[in-house]
Design an enzyme around this catalytic site. Sequence first.
Site, PDB file in Angstrom:
ATOM      1  N   GLY A 162       0.824  -1.196   0.000  1.00 15.65           N
ATOM      2  CA  GLY A 162       0.000   0.000   0.000  1.00 15.65           C
ATOM      3  C   GLY A 162       0.862   1.252   0.000  1.00 15.65           C
ATOM      4  O   GLY A 162       2.100   1.185   0.071  1.00 15.65           O
ATOM      5  N   ASP A 163       0.220   2.408  -0.112  1.00 20.41           N
ATOM      6  CA  ASP A 163       0.924   3.702  -0.117  1.00 20.41           C
ATOM      7  C   ASP A 163       1.921   3.815  -1.267  1.00 20.41           C
ATOM      8  O   ASP A 163       2.899   4.556  -1.181  1.00 20.41           O
ATOM      9  CB  ASP A 163       1.664   3.941   1.215  1.00 20.41           C
ATOM     10  CG  ASP A 163       0.739   3.860   2.418  1.00 20.41           C
ATOM     11  OD1 ASP A 163      -0.350   4.439   2.346  1.00 20.41           O
ATOM     12  OD2 ASP A 163       1.108   3.213   3.418  1.00 20.41           O
ATOM     13  N   GLY A 169       1.368   5.125  -4.125  1.00 18.35           N
ATOM     14  CA  GLY A 169       1.107   6.284  -4.976  1.00 18.35           C
ATOM     15  C   GLY A 169       0.056   5.992  -6.027  1.00 18.35           C
ATOM     16  O   GLY A 169       0.023   6.638  -7.078  1.00 18.35           O
ATOM     17  N   SER A 186      -2.143   9.061  -7.215  1.00 18.02           N
ATOM     18  CA  SER A 186      -1.620   9.989  -8.221  1.00 18.02           C
ATOM     19  C   SER A 186      -1.675   9.383  -9.616  1.00 18.02           C
ATOM     20  O   SER A 186      -1.929  10.093 -10.600  1.00 18.02           O
ATOM     21  CB  SER A 186      -0.186  10.396  -7.871  1.00 18.02           C
ATOM     22  OG  SER A 186       0.677   9.275  -7.865  1.00 18.02           O
ATOM     23  N   HIS A 225      -6.379   7.318  -0.381  1.00 18.87           N
ATOM     24  CA  HIS A 225      -5.662   7.749  -1.574  1.00 18.87           C
ATOM     25  C   HIS A 225      -5.591   9.266  -1.566  1.00 18.87           C
ATOM     26  O   HIS A 225      -6.579   9.938  -1.259  1.00 18.87           O
ATOM     27  CB  HIS A 225      -6.386   7.280  -2.845  1.00 18.87           C
ATOM     28  CG  HIS A 225      -6.280   5.818  -3.089  1.00 18.87           C
ATOM     29  ND1 HIS A 225      -6.988   5.163  -4.077  1.00 18.87           N
ATOM     30  CD2 HIS A 225      -5.539   4.864  -2.492  1.00 18.87           C
ATOM     31  CE1 HIS A 225      -6.689   3.879  -4.065  1.00 18.87           C
ATOM     32  NE2 HIS A 225      -5.811   3.681  -3.108  1.00 18.87           N
ATOM     33  N   SER A 226      -4.443   9.799  -1.912  1.00 13.89           N
ATOM     34  CA  SER A 226      -4.299  11.249  -1.940  1.00 13.89           C
ATOM     35  C   SER A 226      -3.769  11.696  -3.288  1.00 13.89           C
ATOM     36  O   SER A 226      -3.057  10.960  -3.973  1.00 13.89           O
ATOM     37  CB  SER A 226      -3.370  11.727  -0.814  1.00 13.89           C
ATOM     38  OG  SER A 226      -2.102  11.121  -0.914  1.00 13.89           O
ATOM     39  N   THR A 228      -5.950  -0.278  11.173  1.00 23.53           N
ATOM     40  CA  THR A 228      -6.182   1.170  11.077  1.00 23.53           C
ATOM     41  C   THR A 228      -7.286   1.641  12.006  1.00 23.53           C
ATOM     42  O   THR A 228      -7.464   2.844  12.199  1.00 23.53           O
ATOM     43  CB  THR A 228      -6.566   1.564   9.644  1.00 23.53           C
ATOM     44  OG1 THR A 228      -7.796   0.919   9.298  1.00 23.53           O
ATOM     45  CG2 THR A 228      -5.477   1.171   8.656  1.00 23.53           C
ATOM     46  N   ARG A 250     -22.867 -13.503   7.593  1.00 22.30           N
ATOM     47  CA  ARG A 250     -24.182 -13.098   7.058  1.00 22.30           C
ATOM     48  C   ARG A 250     -24.987 -12.278   8.066  1.00 22.30           C
ATOM     49  O   ARG A 250     -26.210 -12.352   8.119  1.00 22.30           O
ATOM     50  CB  ARG A 250     -25.011 -14.300   6.605  1.00 22.30           C
ATOM     51  CG  ARG A 250     -24.642 -14.803   5.235  1.00 22.30           C
ATOM     52  CD  ARG A 250     -23.313 -15.538   5.205  1.00 22.30           C
ATOM     53  NE  ARG A 250     -23.512 -16.959   4.877  1.00 22.30           N
ATOM     54  CZ  ARG A 250     -22.609 -17.898   5.095  1.00 22.30           C
ATOM     55  NH1 ARG A 250     -21.457 -17.590   5.665  1.00 22.30           N
ATOM     56  NH2 ARG A 250     -22.866 -19.139   4.756  1.00 22.30           N
ATOM     57  N   THR A 285      -4.023   6.588   9.111  1.00 26.87           N
ATOM     58  CA  THR A 285      -3.626   6.444  10.511  1.00 26.87           C
ATOM     59  C   THR A 285      -2.785   7.601  11.033  1.00 26.87           C
ATOM     60  O   THR A 285      -2.755   7.848  12.242  1.00 26.87           O
ATOM     61  CB  THR A 285      -2.810   5.156  10.702  1.00 26.87           C
ATOM     62  OG1 THR A 285      -1.581   5.267   9.947  1.00 26.87           O
ATOM     63  CG2 THR A 285      -3.581   3.939  10.216  1.00 26.87           C
ATOM     64  N   ARG A 338       3.832   6.943  11.271  1.00 22.69           N
ATOM     65  CA  ARG A 338       5.011   7.007  10.413  1.00 22.69           C
ATOM     66  C   ARG A 338       5.153   5.700   9.644  1.00 22.69           C
ATOM     67  O   ARG A 338       5.014   4.603  10.204  1.00 22.69           O
ATOM     68  CB  ARG A 338       6.266   7.273  11.242  1.00 22.69           C
ATOM     69  CG  ARG A 338       7.518   7.382  10.381  1.00 22.69           C
ATOM     70  CD  ARG A 338       8.690   7.936  11.130  1.00 22.69           C
ATOM     71  NE  ARG A 338       9.911   7.855  10.324  1.00 22.69           N
ATOM     72  CZ  ARG A 338      11.056   8.426  10.653  1.00 22.69           C
ATOM     73  NH1 ARG A 338      11.140   9.127  11.778  1.00 22.69           N
ATOM     74  NH2 ARG A 338      12.121   8.309   9.885  1.00 22.69           N
TER      75      ARG A 338
END
EC number: 6.3.4.4
Length: 339
Positions: A12-13, A15, A18, A43-44, A127, A141, A254, A257
Amino acid sequence: MPSYIVVGGQWGDEGKGSIIAYLALKDEPEVIARGGVGTNAGHSVFINGKRYAVRQLPTGFIQTKARLLIGAGVLVDPEVFFHELEHLKDFNVAGRVGIDHRCAIIEEKHKQLDRSNSHLHDKIGTTGSGCGPANADRVMRKAKLAKEVPELEPYLTDVAQEINDALDEGKLVLIEGTQGFGLSLYYGTYPYVTSKDTTASAIASDVGIGPTRVDDVIVVFKSFPTRVGAGPFPTEMSQEEAEKLGLVEYGTVTGRRRRVGWFDFDFARYSARINGATMIALTMLDKYDKNAFGVTDYDRLPKKAREFVEEIEGRVGVPVGLIKTGPELEHIIDRREVI
């Protein structure tokens, strides 16, 4: 490419946001759908120097002509959903988004359990978004579905039908994955993983299309991989090394770091194979070689950066079609027409 999926190749992270944002603007897909787990992944994207972050909605929201969809396999947190509608009102998201009526709902009890469970919170490093407990209820269920939440009624649709109809009509469909291969419940570093599979085949299932309807799979790799939370990280560097290289990052969801490591070619090759990658998108090349910052022409890349790209192609066995050389949308090299 009538349909293509973008997924993370590491933890993850990478990118993905973008890359997805660039594709949404450059290719102008008529439908953009989000698969994945739920609100546990952020997502940023940077637009004109301003950072936008989403946890529920597709990152392709910036393409204002596209229909935005959230697939049946995605968990929906109504609180987050409506917050993002308000946050992105300048993009008219509310008038374009559809939620599959079969999406399971994240309730407050799920978030409380996620944050208070010592195994999930302390050992796994969840998270705290409630996704694991909500998916557990879905397996049993017991989960509430989107069609049972009155305030979501104006947005409900059959995402699978919409996407397949769009493909039948020859429309371009962009499908977003979340998190990364190393966090897959099946193929990741279990038990330090998320609550479902994250590979391209799972993302296709999340939005309701079969494997024969996927034309391209773009796997995103970061020049220096990162991960948040506990779990194996074979190429991890020390925090001191990361600081010297200017690689200090914090998670979108989160705020913790991120741990940083060196590029793992063997892991990348395995990830590309399992995902069925047809193309690689490489991000943060400017962190590997600061002289690559802002370059938009492959032939103008400095030697060090170009050799790194060529080594990835040779050892992973998949062409690198997109290369990010900085945080802004225009900081990209698009080689798709020549590979």
